[in-house]
Design a protein around this motif. Structure first.
Motif, mmCIF file in Angstrom:
data_model
loop_
_atom_site.group_PDB
_atom_site.id
_atom_site.type_symbol
_atom_site.label_atom_id
_atom_site.label_comp_id
_atom_site.label_asym_id
_atom_site.label_seq_id
_atom_site.Cartn_x
_atom_site.Cartn_y
_atom_site.Cartn_z
ATOM 1 N N SER A 84 0.812 -1.221 0.000
ATOM 2 C CA SER A 84 0.000 0.000 0.000
ATOM 3 C C SER A 84 0.844 1.269 0.000
ATOM 4 C CB SER A 84 -0.893 0.018 1.238
ATOM 5 O OG SER A 84 -0.088 0.039 2.415
ATOM 6 N N GLY A 85 2.025 1.175 0.610
ATOM 7 C CA GLY A 85 2.842 2.376 0.776
ATOM 8 C C GLY A 85 2.338 3.275 1.882
ATOM 9 N N GLU A 86 1.342 2.800 2.639
ATOM 10 C CA GLU A 86 0.754 3.640 3.686
ATOM 11 C C GLU A 86 0.814 2.990 5.067
ATOM 12 O OE1 GLU A 86 0.065 6.622 3.061
ATOM 13 O OE2 GLU A 86 -0.213 6.649 0.881
ATOM 14 N N THR A 87 1.459 1.860 5.197
ATOM 15 C CA THR A 87 1.487 1.162 6.483
ATOM 16 C C THR A 87 2.294 1.971 7.501
ATOM 17 O OG1 THR A 87 1.263 -0.954 5.381
ATOM 18 C CG2 THR A 87 2.191 -1.007 7.602
ATOM 19 N N MET A 88 1.634 2.360 8.578
ATOM 20 C CA MET A 88 2.260 3.288 9.523
ATOM 21 C C MET A 88 3.500 2.679 10.193
ATOM 22 S SD MET A 88 2.276 6.296 10.663
ATOM 23 C CE MET A 88 0.721 7.016 10.157
ATOM 24 N N ASP A 89 3.435 1.413 10.550
ATOM 25 C CA ASP A 89 4.590 0.789 11.192
ATOM 26 C C ASP A 89 5.826 0.869 10.282
ATOM 27 O OD1 ASP A 89 3.465 -0.197 13.686
ATOM 28 O OD2 ASP A 89 2.343 -1.650 12.490
ATOM 29 N N THR A 90 5.619 0.588 9.007
ATOM 30 C CA THR A 90 6.739 0.583 8.052
ATOM 31 C C THR A 90 7.238 2.016 7.838
ATOM 32 O OG1 THR A 90 5.655 -1.318 7.047
ATOM 33 C CG2 THR A 90 7.455 -0.316 5.795
ATOM 34 N N PRO A 105 -3.694 -2.667 -9.034
ATOM 35 C CA PRO A 105 -4.378 -2.505 -7.748
ATOM 36 C C PRO A 105 -4.719 -3.855 -7.117
ATOM 37 C CG PRO A 105 -5.523 -1.328 -9.517
ATOM 38 C CD PRO A 105 -4.398 -2.070 -10.156
ATOM 39 N N GLU A 106 -4.447 -3.966 -5.834
ATOM 40 C CA GLU A 106 -4.825 -5.184 -5.097
ATOM 41 C C GLU A 106 -5.953 -4.787 -4.150
ATOM 42 O OE1 GLU A 106 -2.068 -8.685 -3.447
ATOM 43 O OE2 GLU A 106 -2.300 -7.079 -1.974
ATOM 44 N N ILE A 107 -7.125 -5.374 -4.360
ATOM 45 C CA ILE A 107 -8.325 -4.970 -3.618
ATOM 46 C C ILE A 107 -8.563 -5.879 -2.417
ATOM 47 C CG2 ILE A 107 -10.805 -4.466 -3.789
ATOM 48 C CD1 ILE A 107 -9.197 -2.784 -5.760
ATOM 49 N N ALA A 108 -8.442 -7.192 -2.619
ATOM 50 C CA ALA A 108 -8.684 -8.141 -1.523
ATOM 51 C C ALA A 108 -7.732 -7.835 -0.376
ATOM 52 C CB ALA A 108 -8.489 -9.574 -2.007
ATOM 53 N N ARG A 167 -12.943 -10.560 8.677
ATOM 54 C CA ARG A 167 -13.355 -9.798 9.861
ATOM 55 C C ARG A 167 -12.138 -9.125 10.517
ATOM 56 N NH1 ARG A 167 -14.658 -15.216 13.473
ATOM 57 N NH2 ARG A 167 -12.499 -15.647 14.036
ATOM 58 N N ASN A 168 -12.357 -8.001 11.114
ATOM 59 C CA ASN A 168 -11.364 -7.282 11.938
ATOM 60 C C ASN A 168 -10.160 -6.726 11.182
ATOM 61 O OD1 ASN A 168 -13.028 -8.306 13.903
ATOM 62 N ND2 ASN A 168 -11.595 -9.844 14.628
ATOM 63 N N LEU A 169 -10.098 -6.896 9.854
ATOM 64 C CA LEU A 169 -8.896 -6.481 9.128
ATOM 65 C C LEU A 169 -9.167 -5.321 8.189
ATOM 66 C CD1 LEU A 169 -7.422 -9.969 8.158
ATOM 67 C CD2 LEU A 169 -6.490 -8.351 9.821
ATOM 68 N N ALA A 170 -8.120 -4.533 7.922
ATOM 69 C CA ALA A 170 -8.209 -3.466 6.932
ATOM 70 C C ALA A 170 -7.131 -3.690 5.885
ATOM 71 C CB ALA A 170 -8.005 -2.111 7.596
ATOM 72 N N LYS A 171 -7.374 -3.218 4.660
ATOM 73 C CA LYS A 171 -6.391 -3.426 3.596
ATOM 74 C C LYS A 171 -5.084 -2.702 3.899
ATOM 75 C CE LYS A 171 -4.734 -4.857 -0.332
ATOM 76 N NZ LYS A 171 -4.161 -6.232 -0.294
ATOM 77 N N SER A 172 -5.175 -1.466 4.355
ATOM 78 C CA SER A 172 -3.900 -0.870 4.771
ATOM 79 C C SER A 172 -4.041 -0.340 6.186
ATOM 80 C CB SER A 172 -3.389 0.174 3.780
ATOM 81 O OG SER A 172 -4.236 1.249 3.720
ATOM 82 N N VAL A 173 -3.012 -0.627 6.961
ATOM 83 C CA VAL A 173 -3.070 -0.380 8.398
ATOM 84 C C VAL A 173 -2.328 0.932 8.669
ATOM 85 C CG1 VAL A 173 -2.623 -1.345 10.679
ATOM 86 C CG2 VAL A 173 -3.151 -2.864 8.783
#
Ligand code: M6R
Length: 369
Positions: free
Chosen positions: A106-112, A151-154, A360-366
């Protein structure tokens, strides 16, 4: 927009041969020379690098674990791989000779992102491997090598993972090219084999019927274990992660050599155990050891699901289910070995009535730490 598939994940699994080919496109010329124009870190700096540190999360972290084998083998530069969420909290040793590789679909993962900011503050050079043009991680890095997965949607990462592997191999090969390496012949052979790897992924996809059937028959199970060695170990971790997030099953990946140090106590009658078998060519010692592991767990009642190269006959007597993958160079095997595990998890999720694209409980980018 799902192109005739029931789920984005199925579409994205099917797109992998193209994603792999697109990520290689234009980066290796006819003579086998790599040109990674986007890697704007000067060759002089790359020649001075004395340590590579990979930071990533989840599936991207598994790509990093595999990259370590390739980078250390081809370049002899020490390589560490760290969960981005742990990285900055342990005061890592970094300087101008450290190349930090941040891998993120995603390029948006906060931890990374926080890990790479920390690395740059310490003077390290940061190269991003990313699938999303113009996202935050590449913008904040010194250089970026884009994966061209589209784009990766799943939520569950599939094609992005395979292209992350390709990008990692390219980085490893490029470092070897810039610095010179004693493995020149092997590297030439690998570069040649990369050209046909997309076809190998395609061949795996064509033979997935029995894997789907097997997955459906296991829908009532609670636990699945995954074993691997060498680059097959991160593949086992990835198979287990896919199953957790999609099928909500207890799934664990182990390095097969660790079995006797504890996990073998988990083996009981009819427990499904997926084993990723290393090539019998190349490091054949590992192959023989894993065949004994399969024998050991089967003797204790495990139901063995064996993923092995075409032509590997040694595994046949011990496999309750045998999944064939094309022969590849040892380090490239994850590109074909992961695919059946993706299909397996997707089918199990469907059989259990789970929401495949949006677990459940998951988001594509964290985007929170
Ligand atoms: O976008 P990123 O590659 O940075 O995402 C990292 C992880 O959150 C991601 O790979 C996650 O583990 C996937 N859902 C796994 O399928």
């Amino acid at each position: 927009e799902k192109g005739g598939y029931d789920y984005f994940m199925l579409k994205e699994i099917a797109e992998q041969p193209k994603a792999v080919a697109d990520t290689l496109l234009g980066r290796i010329d006819g003579s086998g020379t790599l040109s990674l124009d986007e890697v704007r870190i000067p060759d002089g700096v790359l020649r001075e690098v004395d340590k590579v540190v990979i930071v990533a999360c989840g599936t991207a972290f598994h790509a990093g674990l595999i990259a370590k084998y390739a980078i250390e083998h081809w370049t002899r530069i020490p390589c560490e791989v760290e969960l981005a969420s742990e990285f900055r909290y342990r005061d890592p040793i970094l300087d101008q000779q450290t190349l930090v590789v941040a891998i993120s679909q995603s390029g948006e993962t906060m931890d990374t992102l926080m890990a790479l900011r920390h690395a740059r503050e310490q003077g390290a050079h940061v190269l991003a491997i990313c699938n999303t043009n113009g996202s935050t991680i590449p913008r904040e890095s010194d250089a970026v090598l884009y994966t061209h997965a589209g784009p990766e949607i799943a939520v569950a990462s599939t094609k992005a993972f395979l292209t992350q592997l390709i990008a990692c191999y390219l980085v490893a090969l490029y470092l070897a090219q810039v610095r010179g390496t004693k493995w020149a012949d092997e590297i030439r052979a690998v570069v040649r084999d990369l050209a046909s790897i997309s076809g190998a992924v395609e061949r795996v996809l064509e033979t997935m019927g029995p894997v789907r059937e097997l997955a459906r028959s296991l829908a009532g199970k609670n636990t699945v274990l995954f074993l691997g060695r060498h680059v097959g170990y991160p593949v086992a971790l990835e198979g287990a992660l896919k199953l957790k997030e999609l099928a909500y099953m207890h799934a664990e990946g182990f390095a097969a050599g660790e079995l006797k140090h504890g996990p073998i106590a988990l083996i009981e009658q009819d427990l499904p155990v997926v084993v990723v078998v290393p090539s019998p060519r190349g490091r054949s010692v590992l192959h023989d050891k894993i065949v004994s592991n399969i024998q050991e767990i089967r003797a204790r009642g495990a139901r063995t699901i064996v993923i092995a190269e075409e032509g590997d006959e040694a595994v046949v007597p011990y496999a309750d289910h045998l999944v064939r993958i094309p022969a590849t160079p040892v380090l490239l095997q994850p590109l074909v070995a992961t695919v059946p595990l993706q299909v397996f998890a997707c089918e199990l999720a469907t059989a259990r009535g789970n929401e495949v694209d949006q677990p459940r409980n998951l988001a594509k980018s964290v985007t929170v730490e």
